[in-house]
Design an enzyme around this catalytic site. Structure first.
Site, PDB file in Angstrom:
ATOM      1  N   HIS A  39      -5.438  19.856 -10.884  1.00  0.00           N
ATOM      2  CA  HIS A  39      -5.221  21.263 -10.117  1.00  0.00           C
ATOM      3  C   HIS A  39      -6.076  20.566  -8.345  1.00  0.00           C
ATOM      4  O   HIS A  39      -5.108  21.056  -7.134  1.00  0.00           O
ATOM      5  CB  HIS A  39      -5.993  22.389 -10.650  1.00  0.00           C
ATOM      6  N   GLY A  43      10.142  15.038 -14.636  1.00  0.00           N
ATOM      7  CA  GLY A  43       8.763  16.005 -14.046  1.00  0.00           C
ATOM      8  C   GLY A  43       7.747  14.643 -13.920  1.00  0.00           C
ATOM      9  O   GLY A  43       7.468  14.479 -15.419  1.00  0.00           O
ATOM     10  N   THR A  44       7.639  13.967 -13.181  1.00  0.00           N
ATOM     11  CA  THR A  44       7.039  12.554 -14.129  1.00  0.00           C
ATOM     12  C   THR A  44       5.710  12.632 -14.038  1.00  0.00           C
ATOM     13  O   THR A  44       5.269  12.263 -14.538  1.00  0.00           O
ATOM     14  CB  THR A  44       7.404  11.481 -13.008  1.00  0.00           C
ATOM     15  N   ASN A  45       5.049  14.440 -13.445  1.00  0.00           N
ATOM     16  CA  ASN A  45       3.806  14.172 -13.528  1.00  0.00           C
ATOM     17  C   ASN A  45       3.338  13.831 -15.547  1.00  0.00           C
ATOM     18  O   ASN A  45       2.924  13.491 -16.103  1.00  0.00           O
ATOM     19  CB  ASN A  45       2.905  15.052 -13.272  1.00  0.00           C
ATOM     20  N   ASP A  46       4.216  14.902 -15.759  1.00  0.00           N
ATOM     21  CA  ASP A  46       4.329  15.176 -17.575  1.00  0.00           C
ATOM     22  C   ASP A  46       4.610  14.000 -18.324  1.00  0.00           C
ATOM     23  O   ASP A  46       3.977  13.910 -19.240  1.00  0.00           O
ATOM     24  CB  ASP A  46       4.174  16.778 -17.637  1.00  0.00           C
ATOM     25  N   ARG A  50      -5.532 -28.878   6.364  1.00  0.00           N
ATOM     26  CA  ARG A  50      -5.444 -27.530   5.997  1.00  0.00           C
ATOM     27  C   ARG A  50      -5.175 -27.426   4.694  1.00  0.00           C
ATOM     28  O   ARG A  50      -3.881 -27.840   4.710  1.00  0.00           O
ATOM     29  CB  ARG A  50      -5.172 -26.445   6.604  1.00  0.00           C
ATOM     30  N   MET A  68      -8.767 -19.993   2.335  1.00  0.00           N
ATOM     31  CA  MET A  68      -8.285 -21.138   3.454  1.00  0.00           C
ATOM     32  C   MET A  68      -9.158 -22.382   3.530  1.00  0.00           C
ATOM     33  O   MET A  68     -10.398 -21.890   3.616  1.00  0.00           O
ATOM     34  CB  MET A  68      -8.202 -21.202   4.576  1.00  0.00           C
ATOM     35  N   GLY A  82      -9.406 -16.141   3.335  1.00  0.00           N
ATOM     36  CA  GLY A  82     -10.365 -16.177   3.035  1.00  0.00           C
ATOM     37  C   GLY A  82     -10.400 -17.512   1.707  1.00  0.00           C
ATOM     38  O   GLY A  82     -10.966 -17.710   1.207  1.00  0.00           O
ATOM     39  N   SER A  94      15.659  17.882 -12.873  1.00  0.00           N
ATOM     40  CA  SER A  94      14.651  17.370 -12.388  1.00  0.00           C
ATOM     41  C   SER A  94      13.749  16.552 -12.977  1.00  0.00           C
ATOM     42  O   SER A  94      13.589  17.208 -13.569  1.00  0.00           O
ATOM     43  CB  SER A  94      13.845  18.679 -11.686  1.00  0.00           C
ATOM     44  N   CYS A 135      10.236  15.357  -9.095  1.00  0.00           N
ATOM     45  CA  CYS A 135       9.398  16.574  -8.586  1.00  0.00           C
ATOM     46  C   CYS A 135       7.960  16.590  -8.703  1.00  0.00           C
ATOM     47  O   CYS A 135       7.206  16.848  -8.252  1.00  0.00           O
ATOM     48  CB  CYS A 135       9.821  17.898  -8.558  1.00  0.00           C
ATOM     49  N   ARG A 165       1.278 -16.294  13.056  1.00  0.00           N
ATOM     50  CA  ARG A 165       1.609 -15.837  11.967  1.00  0.00           C
ATOM     51  C   ARG A 165       1.702 -14.057  12.534  1.00  0.00           C
ATOM     52  O   ARG A 165       1.394 -13.368  13.208  1.00  0.00           O
ATOM     53  CB  ARG A 165       0.343 -15.796  10.583  1.00  0.00           C
ATOM     54  N   GLU A 193      10.929  16.558 -18.617  1.00  0.00           N
ATOM     55  CA  GLU A 193       9.287  16.062 -18.353  1.00  0.00           C
ATOM     56  C   GLU A 193       8.716  15.807 -19.312  1.00  0.00           C
ATOM     57  O   GLU A 193       7.417  15.242 -20.344  1.00  0.00           O
ATOM     58  CB  GLU A 193       8.319  16.947 -17.375  1.00  0.00           C
ATOM     59  N   LYS A 197       2.436 -21.263   6.411  1.00  0.00           N
ATOM     60  CA  LYS A 197       1.560 -22.655   7.496  1.00  0.00           C
ATOM     61  C   LYS A 197       2.539 -23.389   7.681  1.00  0.00           C
ATOM     62  O   LYS A 197       2.586 -23.446   8.708  1.00  0.00           O
ATOM     63  CB  LYS A 197       0.062 -22.652   7.353  1.00  0.00           C
ATOM     64  N   TYR A 232      18.350  13.370  -5.343  1.00  0.00           N
ATOM     65  CA  TYR A 232      16.903  13.880  -4.095  1.00  0.00           C
ATOM     66  C   TYR A 232      16.054  13.100  -4.923  1.00  0.00           C
ATOM     67  O   TYR A 232      15.301  13.169  -6.199  1.00  0.00           O
ATOM     68  CB  TYR A 232      16.845  14.912  -4.018  1.00  0.00           C
TER      69      TYR A 232
END
Ligand code: PEP
Ligand code: MG
Length: 852
Positions: free
Chosen positions: A432, A742-745, A90, A101, A99, A740, A807, A318, A721, A21, A827
């Site tokens: 799934h 496989g960041t899930n596994d 202030r 503030m 909130g 590639s 992926c 702001r 992965e 501020k 990619y």
């Protein structure tokens, strides 16, 4: 050490010292806007205060008083004098903490000052209401006395109410209400410093990852009075409409009032347009000021202003909060108006808001009144309203339905496709249900463990609510919240503006953005959204549609030898047909096809009815089918007989797929379609696995080329992965054209965190502050990113031109995309409906990297 600054000494670059501020006010002074004059006690002073054991040092007190004198000189008024100066005090931290503030208005009042003010204005109402407000705010902020106590005063006139207020203060604190300015200001500064460490502030900082050592600044500013007379007033406005983005000021004004009257809801404000007729000169000045501020801050502003006796003062500005629609329109309009460059506009729009634009949202007003039922994991964006249905087979085309399942399996596919939205009681961000829903661009909430379903009675219970099949609920895939009844929607789509904006971003990004697409329909959708290629085509998902699932079940459950060979022939035909269609759609772009990786449990027939059907197809007794199912069932399917392990056991399976891909590619190329196939092998943990499978597949393709007397170029690579694959990436890279991730596994295995079960307990972790965020959405920066970096470091020297992509679901997450950009990925790939968001995030990440 300098601890107090005049507004004119500051600027935006000093926000760490002056607070957000304070920095903004200084900036407004710089550009010549009408600002009530003021001084700022710095965050450095705040930190020193804590170091000194929460004591204001004598040197700080002196510096404050010296600067108050400067304030007196600048305003021509004097503290507690004939012509009294009153100030507001202030808090203002370097980062916005809504909130958090604290404000005290009208500081400097005492009985003498009230009398002098009365002499000047002759307005008792104004003087005493301002005085009472000061007593109330001072008591609340410095001593924590509940403001409600001041709304229950017994006296019927202001003067007595003020004394009553001071008495409350005395009773609560055991000391007289301070009348002397010095005492008042020091108490006030101390209270605001202390507020930095109150429970609310600490919690807020913890939740928002804000550094505890920043401290807050204190702004001391000349009071201007919107409640002085009828030619005065106060208001708040947005420089453009924050809902639609329309370029017209939007806000409220309250004549003859102080800002607190609006905040406390004592009086209802009027539309800002009232000023056009009542104070046209001020209105014009306000509009000009908004334009000046927008140009200076390069953004739509949220402004607080006061008019004192026909003079306009800006109290605060702001960047304004806005809806996704407004965000896009404002960014694009500002380019047209030469306020922003295209690059700056791209950086202004939150990538997640694109998701909301594409998938729609609830009407905000109705949402506020809706009855909340429960919350799960926001697994796929969008909102849905419909009748609840617990059985996929009962979901009807003509009826808006929300499918609620314990968890989903390929058998639910038809029901999922027909439903408006999907809710599962189990499962996480890569279950799934979540993955399929995201592919369909359908709203999905998973892991709603508070819901209990009674399949016999066809009811569900959530807390005290019991809902029957057919009752309406509303589901938000943006937040994971579920509400009772119908909430009206505001529909959105891929508008021409959004398309253009995404085209700008597409021109600015470096990484290619590909799609995860398993069907021709997905591929069409992703292409429409701007994907340039397929980064993952999960071949097992190709069997989810229609009756194709029986073909893959047939293969899984048939005997080795002749039986398996027969089922492979059927699979070959189905696969080739799908590939032909996909190559045709992706003409000229890379198509990455992953060989089968079915966690077997997802494909085995679950119901008695299905087992009987399977027995019929295979011409075997049901009992035998049941024995085979039991044998095939992995104890730990996610780590079981899946991915390339199936290929090692049944090389004919991967050979068949390699042949189907290349035969389809060849036929397409003959038709003049440009095909760029990439064959991807999943779940590699060892270089020899890849070497073996590569040899098998290449042999099959070589045979094919000899047979047809022609060839098509292709690439063969692998998913990374499994943590071991990261550690041995140099050995694996020797056999691969691309990696590639496989960041899930990889997340599942790096963290030992089940993709489907973590949702059951991660909330407990978050509540207890042990964990933040969702690792299956946003890449874990303490483990998974480290493994990716190790893999890159190992593999790149072996094969500098190795193509690198991702992926897993993280390919569509803006935070993770920043990591992939910073590590020079070629990619990213994600589900079609996340493509526009990913393109924007990729452009932003690249622009930020280039700026560094
Ligand atoms: C992955 O593991 O990140 C991946 C893309 O494969 P799947 O989700 O099919 O296991
Ligand atoms: Mg995987």
């Amino acid at each position: 050490m300098k601890q107090v600054y005049e507004f004119k000494e500051g600027g935006k670059e000093m926000i760490p010292i002056l607070g957000g501020k304070g920095g903004n006010l200084s900036e407004m002074v710089k550009i010549g806007l009408p600002i009530p004059y003021g001084i700022i006690v710095s965050t450095t002073a705040c930190n020193q205060y804590f170091k000194d054991g929460e004591k204001l040092s004598e040197s700080l007190k002196k510096e404050i008083l010296k600067n108050i004198q400067i304030l007196e000189n600048a305003t021509g008024k004097k503290i507690q004098s004939e012509n009294p100066l009153l100030v507001s005090v202030r808090s203002g931290a370097p980062v916005s903490m809504p909130g958090m503030m604290d404000t005290i208005l009208n500081l400097g009042f005492n009985d003498y000052v009230a009398q002098k003010m009365l002499d000047i204005t002759g307005d008792e109402e104004f003087v005493y209401s301002s005085y009472l407000r000061f007593v109330q705010m001072f008591s609340e902020i410095t001593e924590g006395i509940d403001r409600k106590r001041f709304t229950e005063l017994k006296s019927d006139n202001y003067k007595d109410q003020i004394n009553e207020g001071k008495q409350i203060y005395k009773n609560e604190c055991g000391k007289e209400f301070p009348e002397n300015f010095k005492e008042q200001i020091f108490y006030a500064v101390k209270a605001i410093f202390d507020s930095w460490n109150n429970d609310r502030a600490i919690l807020y900082r913890k939740l928002n990852n804000i550094d505890n050592n920043m401290g807050t600044a204190v702004i001391i500013q000349e009071m201007v009075f919107g409640n002085l007379n009828e030619k005065s007033g106060t208001g708040v406005l947005f420089t453009r409409n924050p809902s639609t983005g329309e370029d017209k000021i939007f806000g409220e004004v309250l004549l003859n009032a102080q800002g607190e009257d609006i905040v406390a809801g004592i009086r209802t404000p009027d539309d800002i347009n009232l000023l056009k007729t009542t104070m046209p000169v001020i209105y014009d000045e306000l509009v000009k000021t908004t334009k000046k501020l927008e140009k200076h801050n390069k953004d739509m502003q949220d402004i607080e202003f006061t008019i004192e006796n026909s003079k306009l003062f800006i109290l605060q500005t702001r960047n304004g909060k806005r809806t996704p629609e407004a965000s896009l329109k404002i960014a694009m309009d500002m380019v047209e108006e030469n306020i922003l460059t295209k690059e700056e506009a791209i950086l202004k729009v939150e990538p997640s808001s694109i998701n909301k634009l594409l998938t729609g949202d609830f009407d905000e007003k109705s949402l506020k009144e809706a009855v909340f039922l429960t919350k799960g994991l926001a697994a796929s964006s969008g909102v849905a309203v419909g009748r609840i249905m617990f059985d996929s087979k009962r979901v009807k085309i003509r009826e808006k339905t929300i499918l609620i399942r314990e968890e989903t399996s390929p058998e639910d596919l038809q029901g999922m496709a027909l439903a408006q939205g999907i809710v599962t009681l189990k499962g996480g961000a890569t279950s799934h249900g979540a993955v399929v829903a995201r592919g369909m661009g359908k709203c999905c909430v998973t892991g709603c463990s508070e819901i209990k379903i009674d399949e016999i009675k066809r009811t569900m219970t959530v807390g005290e609510h019991v809902l029957k099949e057919g009752d309406f609920i509303s589901v938000s895939g943006h937040t994971g919240e579920i509400f009772l009844g119908k909430i009206p929607l505001k529909e959105n789509s891929f508008s021409d503006e959004l398309k253009e904006f995404i085209l700008w971003a597409a021109d600015m990004k470096r990484m290619e953005v590909r799609m995860n697409a398993d069907t021709p329909e997905d591929a069409m959708q992703g292409k429409l959204f701007g994907a340039t290629g397929i980064g993952l085509c999960r071949t097992e998902h190709m069997f989810f549609k229609h009756d194709k699932i029986w073909a893959i079940r047939d293969f899984i459950l048939s005997d080795r030898g002749e039986e398996k060979k027969k089922s492979l022939e059927k699979l070959f035909e189905l696969q080739k047909k799908d590939f032909l269609e996909i190559f045709e759609i992706l003409d000229g772009s890379e198509v990455n096809i992953r060989l089968l990786d079915p966690p077997v449990h997802e494909f085995l027939p679950k119901t008695k009815e299905d087992r009987e059907k399977m027995a019929e197809i295979l011409e075997k007794p049901v009992e035998e089918i049941e024995i085979r199912i039991r044998k095939l069932k992995d104890e730990n399917p996610m780590l079981g007989h899946r991915g390339c392990r199936l290929g090692v056991s049944y090389p004919e399976l991967y050979r068949m797929q390699g042949k189907a891909i290349m035969e389809a590619a060849y036929e397409c190329s003959k038709k003049g379609i440009k095909v760029l196939p990439e064959i991807m092998i999943p779940f590699i943990m060892e270089a020899k696995e890849l070497a073996y499978l590569k040899k098998e597949i290449e042999e099959e393709i070589k045979n094919l080329f000899e047979e047809i007397g022609g060839k098509v170029e292709y690439k063969l690579g692998t998913m990374i992965e499994i943590p071991r694959a990261c550690l041995l990436a140099d050995e694996i890279a020797e056999h691969a054209d691309f990696f590639s991730f496989g960041t899930n596994d990889l997340t599942q295995m790096s963290m030992g965190l089940s993709r489907d079960d973590s949702v059951k307990f991660l909330d407990d972790y978050r509540e207890k502050g042990i964990w933040e965020g969702e690792p299956f959405y946003s890449i874990d920066t303490k483990s998974v990113t480290k493994l990716v970096e190790i893999a890159l470091k190992n593999a790149k020297p072996v094969k500098p031109d190795l193509k690198i992509g991702v992926c897993g679901e993280h390919g569509g997450d803006p935070k993770s995309i920043e990591f992939f950009e910073n590590n020079n990925f070629n990619y990213i790939s994600c589900s079609p409906f996340r493509i526009p968001t990913a393109i924007l995030a990729a452009a932003q990440a690249y622009l930020r990297k280039e700026k560094k």
